[in-house]
Design an enzyme around this catalytic site. Sequence first.
Site, mmCIF file in Angstrom:
data_model
loop_
_atom_site.group_PDB
_atom_site.id
_atom_site.type_symbol
_atom_site.label_atom_id
_atom_site.label_comp_id
_atom_site.label_asym_id
_atom_site.label_seq_id
_atom_site.Cartn_x
_atom_site.Cartn_y
_atom_site.Cartn_z
ATOM 1 N N HIS A 114 0.848 -1.207 0.000
ATOM 2 C CA HIS A 114 0.000 0.000 0.000
ATOM 3 C C HIS A 114 0.880 1.253 0.000
ATOM 4 O O HIS A 114 0.884 2.029 0.948
ATOM 5 C CB HIS A 114 -0.954 -0.037 1.207
ATOM 6 C CG HIS A 114 -1.889 -1.210 1.134
ATOM 7 N ND1 HIS A 114 -3.221 -1.083 0.878
ATOM 8 C CD2 HIS A 114 -1.650 -2.552 1.226
ATOM 9 C CE1 HIS A 114 -3.776 -2.287 0.819
ATOM 10 N NE2 HIS A 114 -2.838 -3.189 1.027
ATOM 11 N N HIS A 161 -2.016 3.391 -5.184
ATOM 12 C CA HIS A 161 -2.126 1.937 -5.079
ATOM 13 C C HIS A 161 -3.573 1.476 -5.079
ATOM 14 O O HIS A 161 -4.509 2.256 -4.885
ATOM 15 C CB HIS A 161 -1.382 1.436 -3.828
ATOM 16 C CG HIS A 161 -2.020 1.795 -2.535
ATOM 17 N ND1 HIS A 161 -1.764 2.980 -1.872
ATOM 18 C CD2 HIS A 161 -2.916 1.120 -1.772
ATOM 19 C CE1 HIS A 161 -2.467 3.003 -0.752
ATOM 20 N NE2 HIS A 161 -3.186 1.893 -0.674
ATOM 21 N N HIS A 185 -7.845 -7.226 1.573
ATOM 22 C CA HIS A 185 -7.079 -6.324 2.443
ATOM 23 C C HIS A 185 -7.749 -6.164 3.813
ATOM 24 O O HIS A 185 -7.072 -5.959 4.827
ATOM 25 C CB HIS A 185 -6.942 -4.967 1.753
ATOM 26 C CG HIS A 185 -6.309 -3.861 2.544
ATOM 27 N ND1 HIS A 185 -5.241 -4.047 3.401
ATOM 28 C CD2 HIS A 185 -6.600 -2.536 2.599
ATOM 29 C CE1 HIS A 185 -4.907 -2.888 3.933
ATOM 30 N NE2 HIS A 185 -5.711 -1.946 3.487
HETATM 31 O O1 23J Z 1 -5.056 0.551 2.827
HETATM 32 C C1 23J Z 1 -4.301 1.465 3.190
HETATM 33 O O2 23J Z 1 -3.412 1.937 2.466
HETATM 34 C C2 23J Z 1 -4.574 2.060 4.476
HETATM 35 O O3 23J Z 1 -4.928 3.211 4.454
HETATM 36 C C3 23J Z 1 -4.514 1.248 5.722
HETATM 37 C C4 23J Z 1 -3.777 0.071 5.759
HETATM 38 C C5 23J Z 1 -3.749 -0.668 6.940
HETATM 39 C C6 23J Z 1 -4.426 -0.268 8.069
HETATM 40 C C7 23J Z 1 -5.154 0.907 8.035
HETATM 41 C C8 23J Z 1 -5.185 1.662 6.865
HETATM 42 S S1 23J Z 1 -6.098 3.129 6.841
HETATM 43 MN MN MN Z 2 -4.396 0.761 0.775
#
Ligand code: 23J
Ligand code: MN
Length: 257
Positions: A67, A71, A77
Amino acid sequence: MLKAFADALQSGAIRVIDLSQTLHARTPIIPLPPQYGQTAPFRLEEISNFDERGPAWYWNNISCGEHTGTHFDAPIHWITGRDYPNNATDTIDVQKLIAPACVIDVSAEVRESADYLLTIERVEQWEAEHGRIPAGSWVLMRTDWSQRTDPDAFLNVKEDGAHTPGGHPDLPNFLAREREVIGWGTEGVGTDAGQAYAFAQPFPCHSNMHGNNKFGLASLVNLDKLPATGALLITPPLKIRRGSGSPCRVLALVEAA
Ligand SMILES: O=C(O)C(=O)c1ccccc1S
Ligand SMILES: [Mn+2]
């Protein structure tokens, strides 16, 4: 049809707009609270550069989190999307990776408040002007946030977390269920607002878009170059086995004025 399409590309009657950030060591990445795993910054390490390590070739090793930069977010996810079939970057139906886009310009509202949240009412206001969001479309939130080229200003982290715009908690289920969109795209580092960690339902855009088997796009640029309707988005993530997402060279096709 494809011949006419190719001719239009050649003649410039269809223009290709790059909606992607450049990947480099300072490309902004999402800062999660310290108790969680952290994504790694983009890293490029030269292997050779027309030298004794490789006299006729230049190439690099690269590494980064999935990410990073502009992206694609796949349904796998998020815990709410983890059980759908074909929900990872290597199994998503590629027919879904080219789709129309609706661009909702709230850049004026965001200039007033960095924590601006796009509401259902504001989307319905947009629809009154541009028509109902067609099923299978991307909905892109234009904020002009990508014009914050300094990484710290882009992340805008204060003592209580990041302050960046995003979708109101009620919006993603409306887009996914009532409008049957294909996905939700933002200019921010992620698809949720900076304060979304503290919402009653944390990260509602991730939770409810992926929970409805929809996709996300983050860190988009040049949305100010797109029409409100009529653009076609090309959004193929890297084909990573069980990938949750990947950097993506997002391109938009628009008809020349
Ligand atoms: O998917 C993402 O890039 C992202 O924003 C995110 C990733 C993992 C945990 C929280 C978030 S908020
Ligand atoms: Mn993301």
